[in-house]
Design a protein around this motif. Structure first.
Motif, PDB file in Angstrom:
ATOM      1  N   TYR A  59       0.787  -1.236   0.000  1.00  0.00           N
ATOM      2  CA  TYR A  59       0.000   0.000   0.000  1.00  0.00           C
ATOM      3  C   TYR A  59       0.817   1.283   0.000  1.00  0.00           C
ATOM      4  O   TYR A  59       0.261   2.361  -0.084  1.00  0.00           O
ATOM      5  CB  TYR A  59      -1.042   0.031   1.118  1.00  0.00           C
ATOM      6  N   ILE A  60       2.153   1.164   0.037  1.00  0.00           N
ATOM      7  CA  ILE A  60       2.970   2.381  -0.067  1.00  0.00           C
ATOM      8  C   ILE A  60       2.772   3.048  -1.422  1.00  0.00           C
ATOM      9  O   ILE A  60       2.767   4.279  -1.537  1.00  0.00           O
ATOM     10  CB  ILE A  60       4.456   2.054   0.185  1.00  0.00           C
ATOM     11  N   THR A  61       2.567   2.256  -2.467  1.00  0.00           N
ATOM     12  CA  THR A  61       2.365   2.825  -3.803  1.00  0.00           C
ATOM     13  C   THR A  61       1.056   3.596  -3.912  1.00  0.00           C
ATOM     14  O   THR A  61       0.859   4.339  -4.874  1.00  0.00           O
ATOM     15  CB  THR A  61       2.377   1.716  -4.873  1.00  0.00           C
ATOM     16  N   LEU A  62       0.169   3.436  -2.923  1.00  0.00           N
ATOM     17  CA  LEU A  62      -1.142   4.090  -2.940  1.00  0.00           C
ATOM     18  C   LEU A  62      -1.192   5.327  -2.049  1.00  0.00           C
ATOM     19  O   LEU A  62      -2.242   5.950  -1.921  1.00  0.00           O
ATOM     20  CB  LEU A  62      -2.216   3.084  -2.510  1.00  0.00           C
ATOM     21  N   VAL A  63      -0.053   5.693  -1.450  1.00  0.00           N
ATOM     22  CA  VAL A  63       0.026   6.862  -0.575  1.00  0.00           C
ATOM     23  C   VAL A  63      -0.294   8.134  -1.360  1.00  0.00           C
ATOM     24  O   VAL A  63       0.075   8.282  -2.530  1.00  0.00           O
ATOM     25  CB  VAL A  63       1.431   6.956   0.057  1.00  0.00           C
ATOM     26  N   ASP A  64      -0.992   9.048  -0.709  1.00  0.00           N
ATOM     27  CA  ASP A  64      -1.301  10.350  -1.307  1.00  0.00           C
ATOM     28  C   ASP A  64      -0.037  11.211  -1.272  1.00  0.00           C
ATOM     29  O   ASP A  64       0.318  11.788  -0.232  1.00  0.00           O
ATOM     30  CB  ASP A  64      -2.428  11.022  -0.517  1.00  0.00           C
ATOM     31  N   ARG A  65       0.653  11.326  -2.409  1.00  0.00           N
ATOM     32  CA  ARG A  65       1.921  12.023  -2.441  1.00  0.00           C
ATOM     33  C   ARG A  65       1.770  13.543  -2.429  1.00  0.00           C
ATOM     34  O   ARG A  65       2.765  14.246  -2.266  1.00  0.00           O
ATOM     35  CB  ARG A  65       2.736  11.563  -3.655  1.00  0.00           C
ATOM     36  N   GLU A  66       0.564  14.043  -2.550  1.00  0.00           N
ATOM     37  CA  GLU A  66       0.357  15.474  -2.340  1.00  0.00           C
ATOM     38  C   GLU A  66       0.495  15.821  -0.860  1.00  0.00           C
ATOM     39  O   GLU A  66       0.940  16.914  -0.504  1.00  0.00           O
ATOM     40  CB  GLU A  66      -1.021  15.900  -2.855  1.00  0.00           C
ATOM     41  N   VAL A  67       0.113  14.884  -0.012  1.00  0.00           N
ATOM     42  CA  VAL A  67       0.229  15.083   1.436  1.00  0.00           C
ATOM     43  C   VAL A  67       1.585  14.598   1.943  1.00  0.00           C
ATOM     44  O   VAL A  67       2.176  15.200   2.844  1.00  0.00           O
ATOM     45  CB  VAL A  67      -0.912  14.346   2.174  1.00  0.00           C
ATOM     46  N   TYR A  68       2.082  13.521   1.336  1.00  0.00           N
ATOM     47  CA  TYR A  68       3.324  12.900   1.781  1.00  0.00           C
ATOM     48  C   TYR A  68       4.335  12.836   0.634  1.00  0.00           C
ATOM     49  O   TYR A  68       4.472  11.794  -0.015  1.00  0.00           O
ATOM     50  CB  TYR A  68       3.052  11.481   2.298  1.00  0.00           C
TER      51      TYR A  68
ATOM     52  N   ASP B  46      10.177  12.411  -0.972  1.00  0.00           N
ATOM     53  CA  ASP B  46      11.495  12.748  -0.427  1.00  0.00           C
ATOM     54  C   ASP B  46      11.448  13.022   1.077  1.00  0.00           C
ATOM     55  O   ASP B  46      12.448  12.852   1.784  1.00  0.00           O
ATOM     56  CB  ASP B  46      12.091  13.953  -1.163  1.00  0.00           C
ATOM     57  N   GLN B  47      10.294  13.409   1.595  1.00  0.00           N
ATOM     58  CA  GLN B  47      10.149  13.676   3.031  1.00  0.00           C
ATOM     59  C   GLN B  47       9.514  12.508   3.785  1.00  0.00           C
ATOM     60  O   GLN B  47       9.835  12.271   4.952  1.00  0.00           O
ATOM     61  CB  GLN B  47       9.290  14.916   3.243  1.00  0.00           C
ATOM     62  N   TYR B  48       8.599  11.817   3.128  1.00  0.00           N
ATOM     63  CA  TYR B  48       7.855  10.729   3.761  1.00  0.00           C
ATOM     64  C   TYR B  48       7.872   9.519   2.828  1.00  0.00           C
ATOM     65  O   TYR B  48       6.871   9.206   2.173  1.00  0.00           O
ATOM     66  CB  TYR B  48       6.410  11.142   4.023  1.00  0.00           C
ATOM     67  N   PRO B  49       8.989   8.825   2.733  1.00  0.00           N
ATOM     68  CA  PRO B  49       9.100   7.749   1.741  1.00  0.00           C
ATOM     69  C   PRO B  49       8.059   6.645   1.882  1.00  0.00           C
ATOM     70  O   PRO B  49       7.655   6.054   0.876  1.00  0.00           O
ATOM     71  CB  PRO B  49      10.520   7.214   1.956  1.00  0.00           C
ATOM     72  N   VAL B  50       7.604   6.368   3.111  1.00  0.00           N
ATOM     73  CA  VAL B  50       6.578   5.330   3.291  1.00  0.00           C
ATOM     74  C   VAL B  50       5.258   5.937   3.756  1.00  0.00           C
ATOM     75  O   VAL B  50       4.369   5.230   4.249  1.00  0.00           O
ATOM     76  CB  VAL B  50       7.059   4.237   4.274  1.00  0.00           C
ATOM     77  N   GLY B  51       5.114   7.252   3.590  1.00  0.00           N
ATOM     78  CA  GLY B  51       3.861   7.917   3.926  1.00  0.00           C
ATOM     79  C   GLY B  51       3.485   7.758   5.384  1.00  0.00           C
ATOM     80  O   GLY B  51       4.335   7.750   6.282  1.00  0.00           O
ATOM     81  N   GLN B  52       2.196   7.599   5.626  1.00  0.00           N
ATOM     82  CA  GLN B  52       1.679   7.483   6.990  1.00  0.00           C
ATOM     83  C   GLN B  52       1.953   6.125   7.619  1.00  0.00           C
ATOM     84  O   GLN B  52       1.609   5.895   8.786  1.00  0.00           O
ATOM     85  CB  GLN B  52       0.172   7.770   7.019  1.00  0.00           C
ATOM     86  N   TRP B  53       2.585   5.219   6.872  1.00  0.00           N
ATOM     87  CA  TRP B  53       2.812   3.863   7.361  1.00  0.00           C
ATOM     88  C   TRP B  53       4.144   3.720   8.081  1.00  0.00           C
ATOM     89  O   TRP B  53       4.562   2.603   8.401  1.00  0.00           O
ATOM     90  CB  TRP B  53       2.716   2.883   6.197  1.00  0.00           C
ATOM     91  N   ASP B  54       4.805   4.816   8.375  1.00  0.00           N
ATOM     92  CA  ASP B  54       6.114   4.762   9.026  1.00  0.00           C
ATOM     93  C   ASP B  54       6.059   4.015  10.356  1.00  0.00           C
ATOM     94  O   ASP B  54       6.995   3.297  10.718  1.00  0.00           O
ATOM     95  CB  ASP B  54       6.633   6.186   9.243  1.00  0.00           C
ATOM     96  N   TYR B  55       4.965   4.172  11.092  1.00  0.00           N
ATOM     97  CA  TYR B  55       4.861   3.527  12.403  1.00  0.00           C
ATOM     98  C   TYR B  55       4.958   2.012  12.309  1.00  0.00           C
ATOM     99  O   TYR B  55       5.437   1.342  13.242  1.00  0.00           O
ATOM    100  CB  TYR B  55       3.555   3.935  13.097  1.00  0.00           C
ATOM    101  N   GLN B  56       4.521   1.436  11.175  1.00  0.00           N
ATOM    102  CA  GLN B  56       4.605  -0.012  11.026  1.00  0.00           C
ATOM    103  C   GLN B  56       6.057  -0.466  10.910  1.00  0.00           C
ATOM    104  O   GLN B  56       6.420  -1.542  11.398  1.00  0.00           O
ATOM    105  CB  GLN B  56       3.776  -0.463   9.824  1.00  0.00           C
ATOM    106  N   TYR B  57       6.878   0.345  10.278  1.00  0.00           N
ATOM    107  CA  TYR B  57       8.300   0.033  10.202  1.00  0.00           C
ATOM    108  C   TYR B  57       8.962   0.202  11.568  1.00  0.00           C
ATOM    109  O   TYR B  57       9.943  -0.489  11.877  1.00  0.00           O
ATOM    110  CB  TYR B  57       8.970   0.916   9.152  1.00  0.00           C
TER     111      TYR B  57
END
Length: 276
Positions: A80-89, A92-103
């Motif tokens: 689901y990283i490929t489905l991240v809203d890149r306008e929000v994330y 270059d700043q949020y490579p895995v979007g809102q899913w960082d906590y899972q990592y």
């Protein structure tokens, strides 16, 4: 669910793979003397419901989930990283979007568990927060957990937030606190340690993972982790579900607690339309 309440608390990460909980649910169904059921799930309960539908369609008359959409390739960040809203994330700043906590769970499991268990009452109050409309279109705090040094900016325990009384009563807080003090957070956090196993399990789905039974999905308008309104996160579900109904609820992630009347009304309408 395994690891919570009066359910069994297992002590190995692999015991919390989706496949294991699917087996639990099928054992429950058999115990109740039923051949099939309409299954409803939320949060990690949703991937379990989706897996029952995709691997055991004969046991599933219908499926409804809150907040977490169907991910045919398996509910894992790789999918689901490929489905991240890149306008929000921006990547270059949020490579895995809102899913960082899972990592963060993967990389710092013991540290995360220790912080959660250090003050369970505060943790419950921190977790149960209603949706905030003002945060739409802004990065979620879970997008920077690793950068921040942990869930609470590296602090050893959850801060003492005021209780959100739109989600919790005093009795709720006491019951959740007692239950989680007893079970701990090993099981709750271990759900995030099985992505490879869950991907492998998804590959064994029947019918290529396509679902033909009635499906209902509830979008949380103010759920900014499982964000399905602005982003493309729900696209695989729409492609793979033949009979899909969708409802949007003005709530955060804890939809059933925040808007119980809307959730129950949506379920009732869908049940009447598809199963009456």
């Amino acid at each position: 669910m395994r690891g919570y309440g009066r359910s069994t608390v297992h002590r190995r990460h692999e015991n919390y793979a989706v496949e294991e909980s699917v087996a639990d649910m099928l054992e429950l169904l058999a115990h109740l003397g039923r051949e099939s059921a309409i299954w409803v799930g939320h949060d990690w309960g949703a991937p379990v419901m989706w897996a029952i539908a995709s691997h055991h369609p004969e046991k599933c008359r219908g499926v409804a989930t809150l907040c977490v959409p169907y991910m045919p390739a398996g509910f894992a960040p790789e999918n689901y990283i490929t489905l991240v809203d890149r306008e929000v994330y921006p990547a270059d700043q949020y490579p895995v979007g809102q899913w960082d906590y899972q990592y963060y769970y993967r990389e710092s499991f013991d540290k995360a568990r220790a912080a959660f268990e250090a003050n369970v009452r505060n943790m419950v109050k921190a977790l149960f927060r209603k949706g905030d409309p003002s945060k739409q279109g802004t990065p979620n705090r879970l997008a920077t957990v690793r950068r921040d040094g942990g869930w609470f900016g590296g602090k050893p325990q959850a801060p003492d937030f005021p209780m959100d009384r739109d989600l919790l009563t005093d009795d709720d807080l006491e019951q959740y606190t007692r239950a989680l003090e007893k079970s701990g957070f090993f099981g709750a956090n271990s759900w995030y340690m099985n992505h490879e196993r869950n991907i492998a399990h998804a590959k064994r789905a029947q019918n290529g993972g396509r679902l033909s039974m009635p499906v209902l999905f509830f979008h949380g308008l103010y759920d900014y982790t499982c964000e399905t309104v602005r982003s493309r996160l729900a696209e695989p579900m729409r492609e793979y579900c033949k009979d899909l109904s969708e409802l949007t609820v003005p709530s955060g992630h804890w939809m059933a607690q925040e808007k119980p009347d809307l959730v129950n009304a949506g379920l009732a309408s869908w049940l009447a339309a598809r199963f009456a």
